[in-house]
Design a protein around this motif. Structure first.
Motif, PDB file in Angstrom:
ATOM      1  N   ILE A  57      12.503 -39.373  24.102  1.00  0.00           N
ATOM      2  CA  ILE A  57      12.280 -39.889  22.756  1.00  0.00           C
ATOM      3  C   ILE A  57      11.554 -38.850  21.925  1.00  0.00           C
ATOM      4  O   ILE A  57      10.547 -38.295  22.342  1.00  0.00           O
ATOM      5  CB  ILE A  57      11.535 -41.231  22.778  1.00  0.00           C
ATOM      6  CG1 ILE A  57      11.270 -41.722  21.362  1.00  0.00           C
ATOM      7  CG2 ILE A  57      10.226 -41.154  23.537  1.00  0.00           C
ATOM      8  CD1 ILE A  57      11.641 -43.137  21.165  1.00  0.00           C
ATOM      9  N   THR A  75      10.399 -38.044  28.850  1.00  0.00           N
ATOM     10  CA  THR A  75      10.032 -36.825  28.147  1.00  0.00           C
ATOM     11  C   THR A  75      10.111 -37.085  26.654  1.00  0.00           C
ATOM     12  O   THR A  75      10.775 -38.042  26.226  1.00  0.00           O
ATOM     13  CB  THR A  75      10.921 -35.628  28.574  1.00  0.00           C
ATOM     14  OG1 THR A  75      10.455 -34.420  27.953  1.00  0.00           O
ATOM     15  CG2 THR A  75      12.374 -35.844  28.194  1.00  0.00           C
ATOM     16  N   GLY A  76       9.407 -36.271  25.868  1.00  0.00           N
ATOM     17  CA  GLY A  76       9.370 -36.534  24.436  1.00  0.00           C
ATOM     18  C   GLY A  76       9.036 -35.308  23.632  1.00  0.00           C
ATOM     19  O   GLY A  76       8.832 -34.219  24.172  1.00  0.00           O
ATOM     20  N   ASP A  77       9.006 -35.506  22.321  1.00  0.00           N
ATOM     21  CA  ASP A  77       8.699 -34.413  21.397  1.00  0.00           C
ATOM     22  C   ASP A  77       8.208 -35.025  20.098  1.00  0.00           C
ATOM     23  O   ASP A  77       8.592 -36.142  19.743  1.00  0.00           O
ATOM     24  CB  ASP A  77       9.956 -33.572  21.137  1.00  0.00           C
ATOM     25  CG  ASP A  77       9.701 -32.430  20.156  1.00  0.00           C
ATOM     26  OD1 ASP A  77       8.755 -31.650  20.398  1.00  0.00           O
ATOM     27  OD2 ASP A  77      10.428 -32.316  19.154  1.00  0.00           O
TER      28      ASP A  77
END
Lengths: 347, 347
Positions: free
Chosen positions: A104, A137-139
């Motif tokens: 996401i 995982t994300g940013d």
């Protein structure tokens, strides 16, 4: 490879040299952007469908991505956070994949209240948990005020496709029953009901929901499900037209069997919209051999997200690439592919 | 789960109730957003690192995502399209994964020239082809004029992690040599050189590059590579501080060994920037046992993207969680974690 420095926009892109809202509408213009711009630019034979099934580690996985720019970010029945999780889960499920992992990514506009970001993230967490998938995982990116609009999200997802499961739009076959899992047009009307500038009131709540459990129940019947599709942007009209073109078959709908709630019909009539073109976020279309239709319908109706399942038409050999509907008065009309954007920023 | 309706912003988020540019800077504020807002909201024990290694089909895959909002979209040495492909490849590679499949999602601002979209898509295709990865699925959304800024991209990627490969920031160990693959600060200076309002001229081109081949060459030496990290937003300073904290070790740099090109040093001095905090897009940091350092350096120097590889310091048991550098004059100074945003929208 196209030389975009010396490029005259081809007519299928409607001869406009600029991006218009319609390029994001999920209709013909969106499709033309993929066909005439993205695919030649990527220089490969990939299809860029909603999800891709690819080999990995001796098995097959599905990979899917969607960005979300819905306005407003909170609406009756959900938020951009729910949509982002459920939408990507659904794209995976429509390949017959069991969704497992999500990424996401947030693009935040400077000045957005952190509590708003938190509420959206909490909706992401709750939706992922409810669906049994993991955000792994994300940013986060931030853009300056005036270069964004609150929060944009992107989700990508990975799921596993069981051996023997092959589902895709080209597999639609004459004789298939065309099934919808429930009421049509609900999400779009729910969002429009709170969009600024529109004054009508409605009690319609978005149908946003994760559909992989429903798909699993359908597949567990042993039926040879040919096609699954969640009719989001562009609605049932866009999805059925895409399937008809991909499989070179016709689709004949029975208008009297379309489950359009009165509240949706009223709102659409007020706004001049065609309910068949309004986005759904918790519904699926299925093409299944007619002899399996009853078993599949029974399995769907026993599932919380398939209670309203019914046959709305059939796949035919006539008028390939075209969707027609038999009206209540006995006439027929063509259900066109939407051209551009009926409801901008609906997801 | 936090109740964001009745939420007072905790001090680690700097007591600002709103998103500020610093939350996107890759420094302490970005980390606090993940720790104090996203992780509690998602309600799970996931780490949300740049990429996640997860089990699948009896093996392990890595999953990663990044959005790109770089301004301007074209700069010396590359474009947002190159960055989007190479950046996600590199996040996968830093887990020791071999990248295989990418998704790519566009958020387009209404009015953007289609030729611009095409050039970016062509850059995506060329970068993917050069790196040997496949773009297999995609999405396009359009936002109204004033709610975007040209083109935002998101890429997500999937790669396979070989059995026996275990690489991660917690594995840094005292005695490890700290290696950089080449010149520092190049990408950030290249972007700043063309950003409107800044008048300095430089011939610096972005170092954007896919690093999975370089990583494969390093792993092929048989060395027990402990940590790999691409020092993007927040630069070498942010990456080394994150590793020092994760592994509870110290990092001692030798300032005279830092490969900072004169053009980067000059530009940084003009702009008041610390080159250690400037983003790189084609460089990696590696922590390897000192006895393997020479073999790893040889392998790196034989690769097109590792020609400038060198040891810049070592991992120590002293001052855990802290990065210090020995200056040319024999003194030492602390290399701090950047707080917020030194160069906004650099990737």
């Amino acid at each position: 490879m196209i030389d975009f420095d010396n490029w005259s926009c081809p007519v299928p892109l409607r001869d406009t040299p600029q991006v218009v809202m319609g390029h994001g509408g999920g209709g013909a213009m969106s499709g033309e952007l993929v066909e005439h711009l993205f695919l030649p630019a990527y220089g490969s034979a990939i299809s860029l469908a909603d999800s891709a099934v690819v080999p990995l580690l001796g098995g097959r996985i599905a990979l899917s991505t969607d960005s979300y720019v819905v306005k407003p970010m909170f609406f009756p029945g959900g938020s951009i956070g729910d949509l982002a999780v459920n939408g990507t889960i659904n794209d995976l499920a429509m390949s017959g994949a069991a969704p497992l992992y999500l990424s996401i990514a947030f693009i935040l506009q400077e000045g957005t209240p952190l509590a708003t970001v938190g509420k959206i993230a909490a909706a992401v967490g709750a939706a992922a948990s409810a669906a049994g998938v993991q955000v792994v995982t994300g940013d986060t990116k931030v853009v300056d005020n005036g270069s964004g609009d609150g929060v944009y999200l992107n989700t990508a997802g990975v799921g596993v496709v069981d051996a023997g499961v092959t589902i895709g739009p080209t597999l639609a076959a004459p004789g298939d029953a065309v099934i919808i899992s429930g009421d049509i047009g609900v999400h779009g009307v729910a969002v429009m009901s709170v969009r600024s500038g529109l004054e009508f009131e409605t009690t319609v709540s978005s149908d946003t929901a994760p559909l992989h459990g429903l798909v699993a129940a359908m597949l567990a019947t042993g039926a040879d499900v040919h096609v699954l599709r969640d009719p989001t942007r562009g609605g049932v009209a866009a999805s059925l037209n895409e399937i008809a073109r991909a499989a070179k078959v016709g689709v004949a709908l029975d208008e009297t069997s379309l489950p359009i709630p009165a509240s949706v019909a009223d709102a659409c009539s007020l706004l001049g919209l065609d309910p068949l073109q309004v986005a759904n976020e918790g519904k699926l279309l299925a093409f299944v051999p007619s002899e399996s239709a009853e078993a599949v319908l029974d399995a769907m109706r026993a599932h919380p997200y398939g209670g309203g399942a019914r046959v709305i038409g059939r796949c035919v050999a006539e008028h390939p690439g075209m969707v027609v509907t038999r009206t209540a008065l006995g006439g027929t009309r063509v259900v066109n592919m939407p051209i551009g954007e009926q409801l901008p920023r609906i997801c």
